[in-house]
Write a protein that holds these residues in place. Sequence first.
Motif, PDB file in Angstrom:
ATOM      1  N   ALA A 187       0.835  -1.203   0.000  1.00 45.51           N
ATOM      2  CA  ALA A 187       0.000   0.000   0.000  1.00 45.51           C
ATOM      3  C   ALA A 187       0.874   1.259   0.000  1.00 45.51           C
ATOM      4  N   ARG A 188       1.982   1.216   0.720  1.00 45.48           N
ATOM      5  CA  ARG A 188       2.914   2.364   0.746  1.00 45.48           C
ATOM      6  C   ARG A 188       3.724   2.481  -0.542  1.00 45.48           C
ATOM      7  N   GLU A 189       4.234   1.344  -1.017  1.00 45.54           N
ATOM      8  CA  GLU A 189       5.144   1.338  -2.171  1.00 45.54           C
ATOM      9  C   GLU A 189       4.416   1.386  -3.515  1.00 45.54           C
ATOM     10  N   GLY A 190       3.196   0.857  -3.554  1.00 45.06           N
ATOM     11  CA  GLY A 190       2.399   0.989  -4.764  1.00 45.06           C
ATOM     12  C   GLY A 190       2.025  -0.283  -5.499  1.00 45.06           C
ATOM     13  N   VAL A 191       2.757  -1.406  -5.286  1.00 46.93           N
ATOM     14  CA  VAL A 191       2.449  -2.621  -6.046  1.00 46.93           C
ATOM     15  C   VAL A 191       2.513  -3.846  -5.132  1.00 46.93           C
ATOM     16  N   LEU A 192       1.448  -4.641  -5.175  1.00 45.85           N
ATOM     17  CA  LEU A 192       1.413  -5.947  -4.536  1.00 45.85           C
ATOM     18  C   LEU A 192       1.606  -6.965  -5.649  1.00 45.85           C
ATOM     19  N   VAL A 193       2.616  -7.826  -5.523  1.00 43.79           N
ATOM     20  CA  VAL A 193       2.944  -8.780  -6.585  1.00 43.79           C
ATOM     21  C   VAL A 193       2.652 -10.199  -6.117  1.00 43.79           C
ATOM     22  N   ALA A 194       1.908 -10.931  -6.946  1.00 37.86           N
ATOM     23  CA  ALA A 194       1.655 -12.360  -6.724  1.00 37.86           C
ATOM     24  C   ALA A 194       2.453 -13.127  -7.769  1.00 37.86           C
ATOM     25  N   ARG A 195       3.237 -14.094  -7.313  1.00 40.47           N
ATOM     26  CA  ARG A 195       3.991 -14.959  -8.236  1.00 40.47           C
ATOM     27  C   ARG A 195       3.536 -16.393  -7.998  1.00 40.47           C
ATOM     28  N   LEU A 196       3.154 -17.069  -9.084  1.00 40.04           N
ATOM     29  CA  LEU A 196       2.661 -18.427  -8.948  1.00 40.04           C
ATOM     30  C   LEU A 196       2.772 -19.193 -10.248  1.00 40.04           C
ATOM     31  N   GLY A 197       2.771 -20.515 -10.127  1.00 40.72           N
ATOM     32  CA  GLY A 197       2.666 -21.407 -11.271  1.00 40.72           C
ATOM     33  C   GLY A 197       1.204 -21.763 -11.469  1.00 40.72           C
ATOM     34  N   LEU A 198       0.806 -21.983 -12.715  1.00 39.43           N
ATOM     35  CA  LEU A 198      -0.609 -22.221 -13.000  1.00 39.43           C
ATOM     36  C   LEU A 198      -0.949 -23.664 -13.367  1.00 39.43           C
ATOM     37  N   THR A 199      -0.012 -24.580 -13.147  1.00 37.38           N
ATOM     38  CA  THR A 199      -0.295 -25.990 -13.406  1.00 37.38           C
ATOM     39  C   THR A 199      -0.438 -26.718 -12.069  1.00 37.38           C
ATOM     40  N   ASP A 200      -1.521 -27.475 -11.927  1.00 37.90           N
ATOM     41  CA  ASP A 200      -1.738 -28.220 -10.684  1.00 37.90           C
ATOM     42  C   ASP A 200      -0.887 -29.497 -10.675  1.00 37.90           C
ATOM     43  N   PRO A 201      -0.845 -30.230  -9.559  1.00 36.75           N
ATOM     44  CA  PRO A 201       0.001 -31.434  -9.475  1.00 36.75           C
ATOM     45  C   PRO A 201      -0.352 -32.524 -10.501  1.00 36.75           C
ATOM     46  N   GLN A 202      -1.568 -32.507 -11.031  1.00 35.47           N
ATOM     47  CA  GLN A 202      -1.967 -33.497 -12.032  1.00 35.47           C
ATOM     48  C   GLN A 202      -1.673 -33.038 -13.463  1.00 35.47           C
ATOM     49  N   GLY A 203      -1.101 -31.841 -13.617  1.00 32.80           N
ATOM     50  CA  GLY A 203      -0.772 -31.327 -14.944  1.00 32.80           C
ATOM     51  C   GLY A 203      -1.859 -30.484 -15.573  1.00 32.80           C
ATOM     52  N   GLY A 204      -2.947 -30.229 -14.839  1.00 32.20           N
ATOM     53  CA  GLY A 204      -4.050 -29.432 -15.364  1.00 32.20           C
ATOM     54  C   GLY A 204      -3.991 -27.999 -14.884  1.00 32.20           C
ATOM     55  N   PRO A 205      -5.004 -27.206 -15.239  1.00 35.63           N
ATOM     56  CA  PRO A 205      -5.056 -25.811 -14.806  1.00 35.63           C
ATOM     57  C   PRO A 205      -5.280 -25.705 -13.295  1.00 35.63           C
ATOM     58  N   LEU A 206      -4.496 -24.886 -12.637  1.00 39.85           N
ATOM     59  CA  LEU A 206      -4.622 -24.654 -11.204  1.00 39.85           C
ATOM     60  C   LEU A 206      -6.005 -24.085 -10.899  1.00 39.85           C
ATOM     61  N   CYS A 207      -6.668 -24.628  -9.864  1.00 40.37           N
ATOM     62  CA  CYS A 207      -7.992 -24.126  -9.500  1.00 40.37           C
ATOM     63  C   CYS A 207      -8.165 -24.156  -7.990  1.00 40.37           C
ATOM     64  N   ALA A 208      -9.304 -23.691  -7.535  1.00 39.78           N
ATOM     65  CA  ALA A 208      -9.678 -23.605  -6.120  1.00 39.78           C
ATOM     66  C   ALA A 208      -8.918 -22.468  -5.436  1.00 39.78           C
TER      67      ALA A 208
END
Length: 165
Positions: free
Chosen positions: A120-141
């Motif tokens: 909030a002070r600095e200006g940017v909140l960054v989310a870093r993540l991989g989008l493949t779930d453990p079964q090789g499909g699209p990450l969900c939930a």
Amino acid sequence: MRIRIDAVDLPGRTHPVPTSRNGPSEPRDLYVAVQRRDRPGELLDPHPGDAPSATWTLECTATATPTGTDVKGPYVQDRLGRRFVYLSWGTVDEEGVFSMFRRAKLMLDMVPADVLAEAAREGVLVARLGLTDPQGGPLCARVVPPHVTWTAERDTYAPVVAKDA
């Protein structure tokens, strides 16, 4: 404040998608995008499932409250006081129509309070993540640490201000 989502490890362009709730699956052309609050049909910058990475930047506001930092914006969902961002997975047909079949929730209430306050002070909140779930499909939930890493960064965007000559 802005929220920047930096995603890698997308699951691929073709993925089996259910043709009905319990029916057979067939491979379809896969995309991921950020869903606008209360408007599932409005998507920000869809990326194909085989992209090397995907980045979205969301405009929002951050307000200090007695209980922490409250984040609101057009892409920040709010269900029962729990703020999150939807990453919608879907297919795109021949006419370019996106049909959502799965979503991931980036839970903002799981961002460490000190990181959110710094963002909030600095200006940017960054989310870093991989989008493949453990079964090789699209990450969900629900996506929470350690599957997503939250950091704060200084906002380097500085609008150009015209000066009188």
